[in-house]
Scaffold this motif. Structure first.
Motif, mmCIF file in Angstrom:
data_model
loop_
_atom_site.group_PDB
_atom_site.id
_atom_site.type_symbol
_atom_site.label_atom_id
_atom_site.label_comp_id
_atom_site.label_asym_id
_atom_site.label_seq_id
_atom_site.Cartn_x
_atom_site.Cartn_y
_atom_site.Cartn_z
ATOM 1 N N GLU A 1 0.811 -1.206 0.000
ATOM 2 C CA GLU A 1 0.000 0.000 0.000
ATOM 3 C C GLU A 1 0.852 1.267 0.000
ATOM 4 O O GLU A 1 0.365 2.353 -0.272
ATOM 5 C CB GLU A 1 -0.943 0.027 1.211
ATOM 6 N N GLU A 2 2.155 1.109 0.316
ATOM 7 C CA GLU A 2 3.061 2.250 0.197
ATOM 8 C C GLU A 2 3.280 2.516 -1.299
ATOM 9 O O GLU A 2 3.705 1.630 -2.032
ATOM 10 C CB GLU A 2 4.411 1.934 0.855
ATOM 11 N N PRO A 3 2.975 3.729 -1.776
ATOM 12 C CA PRO A 3 3.064 3.991 -3.223
ATOM 13 C C PRO A 3 4.427 3.661 -3.819
ATOM 14 O O PRO A 3 4.509 3.101 -4.914
ATOM 15 C CB PRO A 3 2.777 5.497 -3.309
ATOM 16 N N TRP A 4 5.506 3.999 -3.113
ATOM 17 C CA TRP A 4 6.839 3.785 -3.673
ATOM 18 C C TRP A 4 7.188 2.309 -3.759
ATOM 19 O O TRP A 4 8.048 1.908 -4.552
ATOM 20 C CB TRP A 4 7.897 4.501 -2.820
ATOM 21 N N ALA A 5 6.526 1.448 -2.928
ATOM 22 C CA ALA A 5 6.877 0.026 -2.889
ATOM 23 C C ALA A 5 6.658 -0.632 -4.251
ATOM 24 O O ALA A 5 7.330 -1.598 -4.605
ATOM 25 C CB ALA A 5 6.074 -0.688 -1.817
ATOM 26 N N GLU A 6 5.709 -0.109 -5.012
ATOM 27 C CA GLU A 6 5.434 -0.682 -6.323
ATOM 28 C C GLU A 6 6.586 -0.446 -7.300
ATOM 29 O O GLU A 6 6.666 -1.087 -8.349
ATOM 30 C CB GLU A 6 4.139 -0.089 -6.881
ATOM 31 N N GLU A 7 7.482 0.486 -6.957
ATOM 32 C CA GLU A 7 8.621 0.756 -7.836
ATOM 33 C C GLU A 7 9.699 -0.319 -7.710
ATOM 34 O O GLU A 7 10.600 -0.383 -8.542
ATOM 35 C CB GLU A 7 9.211 2.125 -7.506
ATOM 36 N N MET A 8 9.625 -1.148 -6.664
ATOM 37 C CA MET A 8 10.581 -2.237 -6.487
ATOM 38 C C MET A 8 9.993 -3.512 -7.099
ATOM 39 O O MET A 8 8.974 -4.014 -6.632
ATOM 40 C CB MET A 8 10.873 -2.447 -4.998
ATOM 41 N N GLN A 9 10.629 -4.023 -8.140
ATOM 42 C CA GLN A 9 10.146 -5.220 -8.820
ATOM 43 C C GLN A 9 11.122 -6.373 -8.597
ATOM 44 O O GLN A 9 12.298 -6.280 -8.957
ATOM 45 C CB GLN A 9 9.993 -4.948 -10.321
ATOM 46 N N ILE A 10 10.628 -7.442 -7.974
ATOM 47 C CA ILE A 10 11.451 -8.613 -7.706
ATOM 48 C C ILE A 10 10.870 -9.792 -8.473
ATOM 49 O O ILE A 10 9.755 -10.251 -8.185
ATOM 50 C CB ILE A 10 11.501 -8.920 -6.197
ATOM 51 N N ASN A 11 11.597 -10.274 -9.445
ATOM 52 C CA ASN A 11 11.134 -11.359 -10.293
ATOM 53 C C ASN A 11 11.889 -12.644 -9.983
ATOM 54 O O ASN A 11 13.119 -12.644 -9.864
ATOM 55 C CB ASN A 11 11.342 -10.994 -11.770
ATOM 56 N N LYS A 12 11.152 -13.725 -9.867
ATOM 57 C CA LYS A 12 11.754 -15.032 -9.664
ATOM 58 C C LYS A 12 12.590 -15.400 -10.881
ATOM 59 O O LYS A 12 12.156 -15.231 -12.025
ATOM 60 C CB LYS A 12 10.661 -16.075 -9.435
ATOM 61 N N ASN A 13 13.809 -15.897 -10.624
ATOM 62 C CA ASN A 13 14.714 -16.256 -11.720
ATOM 63 C C ASN A 13 15.431 -17.542 -11.335
ATOM 64 O O ASN A 13 16.508 -17.514 -10.746
ATOM 65 C CB ASN A 13 15.706 -15.118 -11.966
ATOM 66 N N GLY A 14 14.803 -18.679 -11.629
ATOM 67 C CA GLY A 14 15.358 -19.960 -11.209
ATOM 68 C C GLY A 14 15.301 -20.068 -9.697
ATOM 69 O O GLY A 14 14.246 -19.927 -9.081
ATOM 70 N N ASN A 15 16.467 -20.320 -9.071
ATOM 71 C CA ASN A 15 16.534 -20.379 -7.613
ATOM 72 C C ASN A 15 16.829 -19.004 -6.998
ATOM 73 O O ASN A 15 16.930 -18.883 -5.780
ATOM 74 C CB ASN A 15 17.626 -21.360 -7.171
ATOM 75 N N GLY A 16 16.977 -18.003 -7.843
ATOM 76 C CA GLY A 16 17.266 -16.663 -7.362
ATOM 77 C C GLY A 16 16.231 -15.667 -7.837
ATOM 78 O O GLY A 16 15.088 -16.020 -8.144
ATOM 79 N N TYR A 17 16.632 -14.407 -7.897
ATOM 80 C CA TYR A 17 15.717 -13.340 -8.284
ATOM 81 C C TYR A 17 16.457 -12.302 -9.112
ATOM 82 O O TYR A 17 17.691 -12.254 -9.137
ATOM 83 C CB TYR A 17 15.140 -12.637 -7.045
#
Length: 388
Positions: free
Chosen positions: A131-147
């Motif tokens: 719900e923090e507006p800026w939090a949506e600017e952080m994108q973490i994508n699954k990439n195999g066993n990492g991100y």
């Protein structure tokens, strides 16, 4: 009945912190602000009394103090100057994450670095609450066993000189995750966007951190899923209590300064503290300070005891700490009249620091909303349990 009377050991720690705050931190605070960094003399003294290792377990060569003891120490230190305390090097807010899972191999390199004498700076990015507006600017994508990590964080303390970054967030599959990144010498895993974002806490190394396709390996993942959710919840709870305690120290400083000023300054032939409007405001400042102090210590003892309502208590304490610190520091500025806006007097700095503190650790509306959601969720869950 809960007793907040400190033990002998707690009293000894607090006495040391109070002396350090008065004799070292307060006299050098303005210079630290002007230089945008904490003075080396302050850092050396802080290392001597173990400020950076209060949360760390004993087998990390830490002090492993209960949260109530830490709250009292940080309250005493922040009486000297909040911005300086926020800029002291070390693990910062990430220390609470380490406290909760110190055996994780993710921390091995950091542990070795600290036990050589100096704990490296860690910036903690809390992007868990979407719900923090800026939090949506952080994108973490699954990439195999990492991100893979992309985006820019909100301003975080110690970010300008961070050697490590801890990230608490939700990935693009809505799975909670806690990551631990190290920037090797000469590395460019993130870039720093420094700046005077909120005009206060200028000694705290505030910076936004930019990530561009930063690869996160499997051995840099501290926790995922429900384990990460629990780790983040407990870590946030501890952080809220400690940050609220620092706000109390700031309020105590502003209250004392305004009280002494109004007791000495004269207008129309008598000290201004004798005017009803002034005395009433001073009394309200004192009441607000004591209320927040009680809420912080109550929350700290609940966390130490593992009480079910510890999370709610931490939200309540931080919400009131932000609201009250803004009032108390602003009132202190008003008590000094025109002098309140002159940088020869510390109250204008404290008012700016209070604004920055509230901005960094949750606006009042956000905190009260989270507390309300928890109350509703718990009540709904309890009701379902009865029906079942």
């Amino acid at each position: 009945m809960i007793s907040f009377s400190p033990t002998e050991d707690e009293s000894a720690f607090v006495d040391v912190a109070q002396g350090f705050a008065k004799d070292v931190i307060r006299p050098m605070a303005r210079d630290c602000e002007n230089n945008r960094a904490v003075d080396a003399e302050i850092i050396a003294k802080a290392e001597e009394i173990g400020v950076a290792s209060l949360e760390f377990p004993e087998h990390w060569d830490g002090l492993e103090l209960p949260l109530i003891s830490q709250a009292q120490m940080f309250q005493a230190l922040s009486y000297g100057d909040l911005a300086v305390v926020q800029g002291l090097p070390g693990a910062g807010d990430a220390a609470s994450i380490i406290r909760l899972d110190p055996e994780s191999p993710v921390f091995d390199a950091y542990k070795k670095a600290g036990q050589r004498g100096v704990w490296p700076n860690v910036a903690f990015i809390d992007a868990f609450n979407k719900e923090e507006p800026w939090a949506e600017e952080m994108q973490i994508n699954k990439n195999g066993n990492g991100y893979t990590l992309n985006g820019v964080s909100h301003p975080v303390r110690l970010g300008a000189e961070a050697e490590y970054v801890a990230v608490a967030a939700v990935d693009t599959d809505d799975e909670p995750v806690v990551l631990w990144l190290q920037n090797p010498p000469g590395g460019e895993r993130w870039s720093v966007k420094a700046g005077d974002y909120r005009l206060g806490l200028l000694s705290a190394g505030l910076a936004k951190l930019q990530f561009d396709d930063a690869g996160i390996q499997a051995d840099e993942v501290l926790a995922q899923g429900d384990e990460a959710r629990e780790l983040i919840t407990q870590g946030q709870t501890r952080i809220r209590v400690l940050q609220a305690a620092k706000a109390v120290g700031l309020m105590e400083a502003a209250l004392e300064y305004a009280t002494e000023y109004t007791a000495e300054r004269k207008a129309f032939g008598k000290v201004i503290a004798q005017f009803q409007g002034v005395s009433f405001k001073i009394a309200k400042m004192a009441i607000e300070t004591r209320i927040v102090n009680h809420l912080v210590w109550d929350a700290a003892t609940k966390v130490d005891a593992g009480k079910k309502d510890a999370v709610e208590a931490s939200l309540r304490a931080l919400y009131r700490a932000h609201r009250s610190s803004l009032f108390v520091t602003d009132a202190a500025v008003q008590m000094l009249g025109g002098h309140g806006f002159v940088d020869e007097f510390p109250v204008e700095k404290w008012a700016r620091d209070a604004q920055a503190q509230a901005g960094l650790y949750g606006r009042g509306h956000d905190l009260i909303t989270r507390r309300g959601e928890r109350i509703v969720n718990e009540a709904t869950g309890a009701k379902r349990g009865v029906l079942q």
